[in-house]
Design an enzyme around this catalytic site. Structure first.
Site, mmCIF file in Angstrom:
data_model
loop_
_atom_site.group_PDB
_atom_site.id
_atom_site.type_symbol
_atom_site.label_atom_id
_atom_site.label_comp_id
_atom_site.label_asym_id
_atom_site.label_seq_id
_atom_site.Cartn_x
_atom_site.Cartn_y
_atom_site.Cartn_z
ATOM 1 N N TRP A 61 41.156 41.950 -1.252
ATOM 2 C CA TRP A 61 39.937 42.580 -0.718
ATOM 3 C C TRP A 61 38.782 41.597 -0.689
ATOM 4 C CZ3 TRP A 61 41.364 46.166 2.149
ATOM 5 C CH2 TRP A 61 42.399 47.025 1.785
ATOM 6 N N ASP A 64 31.755 44.573 -4.805
ATOM 7 C CA ASP A 64 32.604 45.691 -4.383
ATOM 8 C C ASP A 64 33.184 46.302 -5.656
ATOM 9 O OD1 ASP A 64 34.699 47.331 -3.608
ATOM 10 O OD2 ASP A 64 35.714 45.834 -2.362
ATOM 11 N N LYS A 74 38.669 56.457 -4.797
ATOM 12 C CA LYS A 74 39.463 56.215 -6.004
ATOM 13 C C LYS A 74 38.932 57.031 -7.180
ATOM 14 C CE LYS A 74 40.047 51.815 -3.904
ATOM 15 N NZ LYS A 74 41.415 51.951 -3.407
#
Ligand code: PLP
Length: 360
Positions: free
Chosen positions: A101, A171, A195
């Protein structure tokens, strides 16, 4: 069928009481005679939902006054472009690449300026967090970027990097609200909610006010400017209203759990149970450096692909779902976010012990 223990990396388990409450309010939200899904985002009822959600996340994270909280759309991946488009005044940024990511964010930013990879753990398949105590931060960098918890590999920054005064952009998708944070250490914290917080479709951006300006890269669409959403209080256009409503319920659930200090203790207890077993097992082994282990995502392997597949299949039959590792790394991964109860991790460890006996 009763509910399973869902170890998915995301979308992931939500607290059952939140889902039940939402179900009760599904067709008639608190006497309005309609679902939140059917409600105008300009209505009084939705204004209260949005305001309460913001107030509650501010309280949970102790977000200072000079930070805005934005509820946006487009997934985490849209932020990979929005961040450089809004923050790259000098067209220079430094990235620390600790997983897929972070790498995607790094690659996307290259479209907009000079992007430096100032640290990486790719040499060992992202199984550790590089030493970030003395980074060569570019003197003209607009920001330093990290992915704080690496969902695929199961590593987490235990200490934030020293950015030498440059704004830190993080992030936090897979560690959002899992432990207390000092917001003042960041310029921008953001994450997808799918999540730890709610249904996919909402991205929360917490950004220091001085980073919100009109001075964005030429051609930046109106919808991709933080200022647009900050000025409009996240109501520039129709927001992901139902998703925000569920996030709000999860914030209240977290407050009921005792806030982020308490949730951290619970997360540590759950993670310890699983890591302690992995450390003593003769069949299973954890794949990342101990000092960098995530509390949220726990990857492990047997070292034998066929046995891994057998484990995932039999675990599913036992009501332990989504334990297959990410397609890029294989093996297994147990994601044990806030909503995973201790009993779920206990059931997993018991099953692993049984599997070890039968297969060693
Ligand atoms: N960043 C992290 C840390 C993730 O775990 C994920 C998704 O799993 C993403 C980014 C990508 O999120 P999205 O699919 O919302 O773009």
């Amino acid at each position: 069928m009763s509910r399973v223990y869902n170890f998915s990396a995301g979308p992931a388990m939500l607290p059952e009481e939140v889902l039940k409450e939402a179900a009760e309010e599904m067709t008639d939200y608190r006497g309005t005679g309609m679902s939140v899904m059917e409600m105008s985002h300009r209505s009084q009822a939705f204004a209260s939902i949005l305001n309460e959600a913001e107030t509650d996340i501010r309280e949970l994270m102790h977000i200072p006054e000079n930070y805005k909280v934005l509820f946006l759309q487009g997934g985490v991946s849209l932020q990979f472009a929005m961040i450089p488009m809004n923050l790259m005044k000098n067209k220079v940024a430094d990235y620390i690449v600790t997983g897929q990511w972070a790498k995607k964010a790094y690659q996307e930013a290259q479209k907009y300026g000079r992007v430096n990879k100032i640290a990486s753990s790719e040499d060992k398949t992202f199984s550790y967090i590089p030493d970030c105590s003395d980074l060569s931060v570019s003197p003209d960098a607009d920001y330093v970027y990290i992915c704080e918890n690496n969902t695929i590999y199961g590593t987490k920054f235990r200490e934030l990097p020293d950015t030498k005064g440059k704004p830190l952009v993080a992030d936090v998708s897979s560690c959002f609200l899992s432990e207390p944070v000092d917001v003042t250490k960041y310029g921008l914290i953001y994450g997808g909610v799918q999540k730890n917080i709610g249904p996919a479709g909402v991205v929360i951006v917490i950004i220091r006010e001085d980073l919100i300006t009109e001075d964005v890269l030429p051609g930046t669409p109106t919808m991709m400017q933080y200022k647009t959403h900050a000025d409009a209080g996240s109501l520039y256009n129709t927001p992901p209203a139902y998703g925000i409503y569920i996030c709000g319920k999860v914030f209240k659930w977290l407050k009921k759990q005792g806030g982020l200090e308490e949730i951290k203790k619970k997360n540590e207890k759950k993670a310890k149970l699983l890591y302690d077993y992995l450390d003593e097992s003769c069949l299973f082994k954890g794949t990342v450096e101990k000092k960098d282990r995530s509390l949220m995502n726990v990857p492990f392997v047997t070292g034998n692909e066929e046995l891994d597949a057998k484990f995932v299949k039999e675990a599913k039959e036992a009501g332990l779902e989504n334990l297959k590792g990410h397609r890029s790394v294989g093996g297994m991964r147990a994601s044990i976010y806030n909503a995973m109860p201790y009993e779920g991790v206990q059931a997993l460890v018991d099953f692993m012990k049984k599997f070890e006996k039968e297969n060693l």
